[in-house]
Design an enzyme around this catalytic site. Structure first.
Site, mmCIF file in Angstrom:
data_model
loop_
_atom_site.group_PDB
_atom_site.id
_atom_site.type_symbol
_atom_site.label_atom_id
_atom_site.label_comp_id
_atom_site.label_asym_id
_atom_site.label_seq_id
_atom_site.Cartn_x
_atom_site.Cartn_y
_atom_site.Cartn_z
ATOM 1 N N TRP A 1 2.374 1.681 -3.406
ATOM 2 C CA TRP A 1 1.355 2.140 -4.359
ATOM 3 C C TRP A 1 1.301 3.668 -4.388
ATOM 4 C CZ3 TRP A 1 -2.972 5.205 -3.624
ATOM 5 C CH2 TRP A 1 -3.889 5.257 -4.677
ATOM 6 N N HIS A 2 1.532 4.299 -3.231
ATOM 7 C CA HIS A 2 1.416 5.746 -3.148
ATOM 8 C C HIS A 2 2.539 6.478 -3.864
ATOM 9 C CE1 HIS A 2 -1.549 4.907 0.030
ATOM 10 N NE2 HIS A 2 -1.989 6.126 -0.221
ATOM 11 N N GLY A 3 3.677 5.865 -4.034
ATOM 12 C CA GLY A 3 4.743 6.584 -4.725
ATOM 13 C C GLY A 3 6.039 5.821 -4.770
ATOM 14 N N PHE B 1 -0.247 10.259 -7.476
ATOM 15 C CA PHE B 1 -0.238 8.821 -7.227
ATOM 16 C C PHE B 1 -0.970 8.059 -8.312
ATOM 17 C CE2 PHE B 1 -0.391 10.568 -2.710
ATOM 18 C CZ PHE B 1 0.971 10.692 -2.659
ATOM 19 N N SER C 1 0.832 -1.204 0.000
ATOM 20 C CA SER C 1 0.000 0.000 0.000
ATOM 21 C C SER C 1 0.866 1.253 0.000
ATOM 22 C CB SER C 1 -0.913 0.000 1.235
ATOM 23 O OG SER C 1 -1.643 1.212 1.322
#
Length: 482
Positions: A325-327, A482, A322
């Site tokens: 996934w954000h960066g 994102f 997770s």
């Protein structure tokens, strides 16, 4: 096209009028209009990205049709993997290519091996992380036989690129959103008014709260070496409300806009800063993404079943993925791992499902125990957000080190401290309004309806005035990156 722009203020009424007064007699025409409007909305940033989303739509539509008619297990797995590799391949290339390349070079340099490689000047397509996961859920659900594939390409295209939630969610499941494109929509005045109310509150959260908090969060984080620990605490708190107002504000605008066109999207934020533990926080923060990872990653890995080692492994896996996934930055990975550390004790002691009800339900105020739990959870969240906001892991560590230094007990000093203090008071008022509505879908859903019409109109007028009066620090939505 930004929700908080003049372009969108012109775009939305035009689409609304065409939708309800020109093509309202024909369902396919309505869906086609939504597809056309969505592609215009998305192409407003960069028309070159249209080919990417159209290709993704065509691939998953075709694979879905074949999955629906294929009975051979091997072939069905092969089709599923085509969808997964195609979607994650695009996401990986555009979002993570340079990250992996730079870390690959750094690793070999550590062992004294010099590798010559040039990073690419890649522009990240807006919203690719969101619509990629949305289309993946479609093919995965068909593979699991939880969903029948659609034969309506226009309806499926509208599902993929539906403009209110295309760029930053909520990440809708095909099982919820796609069937809504099959049904004829009738204009519902009550739903439309409720949608406008939610849009208004979302704009307030974004323009008044998030954008103004961003001014001071950016000032302090970007010059953190110049400030005391007490000032850095203020910077972290301002960012905490910036990211909440920014992201939940976008979700409110997206959900409210969808209601104008007769669609119901899932709630994406449920007043997370009133949570009493980190498990409750993650049930209330970015709900569409949290549940996506739960259903398509965490549970297939084994979830909370199995021995303690498997539970620890799965928890860290889901939070680290997770975070990534954000960066494409180690700060996001550390942020994810830190949240796993927060969550793990609750899971191992089987206390992760304790606070399922609304805090202080049926009461005006929480008990001292509830208040203490909320303060602790909020403090842990603020601490984790430092890694999320920092430019690098060393920057985050330096930032935190200064907070836990004697300068923590000094008076905060930074340019604009007077306006910052007034903004802090406004944030407290904002929290008070959200607290009163914590059992609702959004703050103005029922709160304003309890008052007389003149009082409601004064409230709405005050919010609109605040948008113009305090909306001078225009910022791009955080989650666009994102």
């Amino acid at each position: 096209m930004l929700f908080n722009s003049i372009d969108f203020a012109i775009f939305l009424p035009i689409v609304f009028i065409l939708y309800w007064f020109v093509v309202n007699k024909n369902l396919k025409s309505q869906n086609f209009l939504l597809v056309s409007a969505s592609l215009l909305f998305y192409g407003w940033w960069d028309w070159r990205f249209l080919s990417l989303i159209l290709f993704s739509t065509l691939v998953d539509y075709t694979i879905g049709r074949h999955l629906g008619s294929e009975e051979n297990k091997t072939k069905r797995k092969f089709l599923l993997w085509i969808s997964i590799i195609t979607n994650l391949g695009f996401l990986g290339f555009f979002k993570y290519h340079n990250f992996f390349l730079e870390n690959f070079i750094s690793t070999f340099s550590f062992f004294g091996i010099a590798i010559q490689a040039t990073s690419l000047n890649i522009i990240l397509p807006v919203g690719i992380s969101f619509y990629t996961f949305q289309t993946l859920s479609y093919t995965i659900d068909i593979y699991r036989r939880k969903l029948e594939p659609t034969k309506d390409f226009i309806a499926f295209s509208a599902f993929v690129c539906f403009f209110p939630q295309l760029v930053a969610g909520p990440i809708e499941r095909a099982t919820n959103l796609l069937p809504q494109f099959y049904k004829k929509r009738e204009f519902d005045y009550t739903k439309a008014v409720d949608g406008m109310r939610q849009i208004l509150w979302g704009l307030f959260k974004k323009i008044v709260i998030a954008d103004n908090c961003a001014e001071f969060a950016n000032l302090i984080f970007n010059n953190s070496s110049e400030y005391s620990g007490s000032t850095l605490v203020f910077g972290a708190i301002f960012f905490t409300f910036q990211i909440y107002g920014d992201f939940s504000g976008y979700s409110d605008i997206a959900i409210g806009t969808s209601r104008l066109f007769g669609f119901d999207l899932k709630q994406n934020f449920a007043f997370p800063y009133f949570s009493r533990d980190m498990a409750e926080f993650w049930r209330r923060w970015h709900i569409s993404l949290s549940t996506w990872f739960r259903d398509y990653v965490y549970i297939p890995l084994g979830g909370s079943r199995g021995n303690k080692w498997m539970q620890v492994r799965n928890t860290f896996a889901i939070f680290i993925i997770s975070g990534f996934w954000h960066g494409a930055n180690w700060t996001f990975i550390v942020w994810g791992a830190l949240n796993a550390v927060y969550f793990l004790p609750l899971l191992l002691t089987k206390n992760n499902r304790k606070n399922l009800n609304v805090v202080a339900e049926g009461r005006y105020f929480p008990t001292l125990k509830e208040l203490a739990k909320m303060v602790l959870t909020f403090g842990l969240t603020v601490f984790a957000w430092i890694f999320f906001r920092a430019e690098s892991v060393p920057h985050a560590i330096t930032y935190i080190s200064e907070i836990f230094s004697p300068s923590l007990f000094t008076v905060p000093k930074f340019p604009g401290i007077g306006p910052a203090f007034r903004l802090f008071l406004l944030v407290l008022v904002f929290l008070g309004i959200e607290w009163r509505a914590r059992a609702d879908q959004f703050a103005l859903e029922k709160l304003g309806l309890k008052w007389s019409r003149p009082v409601r109109q004064i409230l709405y007028f005050a919010i609109i005035i605040s948008l113009f009066w305090l909306g001078q620090n225009k910022q791009q939505f955080i989650y666009f990156q994102f």
